[in-house]
Design a protein around this motif. Structure first.
Motif, PDB file in Angstrom:
ATOM      1  N   VAL A  58      -2.615   0.609  -3.365  1.00 47.26           N
ATOM      2  CA  VAL A  58      -2.579  -0.850  -3.225  1.00 47.26           C
ATOM      3  C   VAL A  58      -2.612  -1.240  -1.752  1.00 47.26           C
ATOM      4  O   VAL A  58      -3.345  -2.158  -1.354  1.00 47.26           O
ATOM      5  CB  VAL A  58      -1.325  -1.434  -3.923  1.00 47.26           C
ATOM      6  N   LEU A  59      -1.848  -0.552  -0.933  1.00 50.88           N
ATOM      7  CA  LEU A  59      -1.856  -0.846   0.503  1.00 50.88           C
ATOM      8  C   LEU A  59      -3.223  -0.555   1.123  1.00 50.88           C
ATOM      9  O   LEU A  59      -3.676  -1.279   2.013  1.00 50.88           O
ATOM     10  CB  LEU A  59      -0.777  -0.045   1.220  1.00 50.88           C
ATOM     11  N   THR A  62      -5.597  -3.484   0.379  1.00 50.70           N
ATOM     12  CA  THR A  62      -5.193  -4.822   0.821  1.00 50.70           C
ATOM     13  C   THR A  62      -6.179  -5.415   1.813  1.00 50.70           C
ATOM     14  O   THR A  62      -6.553  -6.588   1.699  1.00 50.70           O
ATOM     15  CB  THR A  62      -3.778  -4.773   1.424  1.00 50.70           C
ATOM     16  N   LEU A  65      -9.372  -6.463   0.017  1.00 51.52           N
ATOM     17  CA  LEU A  65      -9.111  -7.627  -0.820  1.00 51.52           C
ATOM     18  C   LEU A  65      -9.020  -8.901   0.020  1.00 51.52           C
ATOM     19  O   LEU A  65      -9.609  -9.932  -0.343  1.00 51.52           O
ATOM     20  CB  LEU A  65      -7.814  -7.430  -1.605  1.00 51.52           C
ATOM     21  N   LEU A  66      -8.322  -8.841   1.131  1.00 52.18           N
ATOM     22  CA  LEU A  66      -8.204 -10.023   1.987  1.00 52.18           C
ATOM     23  C   LEU A  66      -9.556 -10.424   2.567  1.00 52.18           C
ATOM     24  O   LEU A  66      -9.866 -11.617   2.671  1.00 52.18           O
ATOM     25  CB  LEU A  66      -7.187  -9.764   3.101  1.00 52.18           C
TER      26      LEU A  66
END
Length: 108
Positions: A58-59, A62, A65-66
């Motif tokens: 997930v990290l 990130t 995704l941003l």
């Protein structure tokens, strides 16, 4: 029908994994750095590594995704601007031309 099938598969997977967890309760020794050892049941060790891996995944996603969210916001703003321009053009076409514009077209 599809919801029932998905839930049935989820229940079967839960039962399989729960049975796997019950079968792997033996303590294992994890040797860390500086002669540190951790004695824990195998299933807890596997679960902790699964959670840590998911968190790192997930990290890792990130930033991407941003970046995609920023690009989507920019595209949305651009689309709204085009839509506003199209509405202005459509409203201008609905209005009759002014007399001055007709005079200029005819050349009087």
């Amino acid at each position: 029908m599809m919801k029932i099938l998905v839930r049935l598969i989820a229940v079967v997977l839960f039962i399989v994994f729960f049975g796997f967890a019950l079968k792997n309760t033996d303590e294992v020794v994890l040797h860390l750095f500086w002669n540190v050892q951790a004695k824990t049941p195998l299933i807890l060790l596997m679960l902790s590594f699964l959670v840590a891996g998911a968190a790192m995944g997930v990290l890792g996603m990130t930033g991407t995704l941003l970046r995609y969210r920023r690009e989507a916001a920019r595209c949305r703003k651009e689309f709204d601007q085009y839509k506003k321009e199209a509405a202005e053009i459509a409203s201008a076409r609905l209005q009759p031309p002014s007399p001055e514009a007709l005079i200029e077209q005819v050349g009087l």
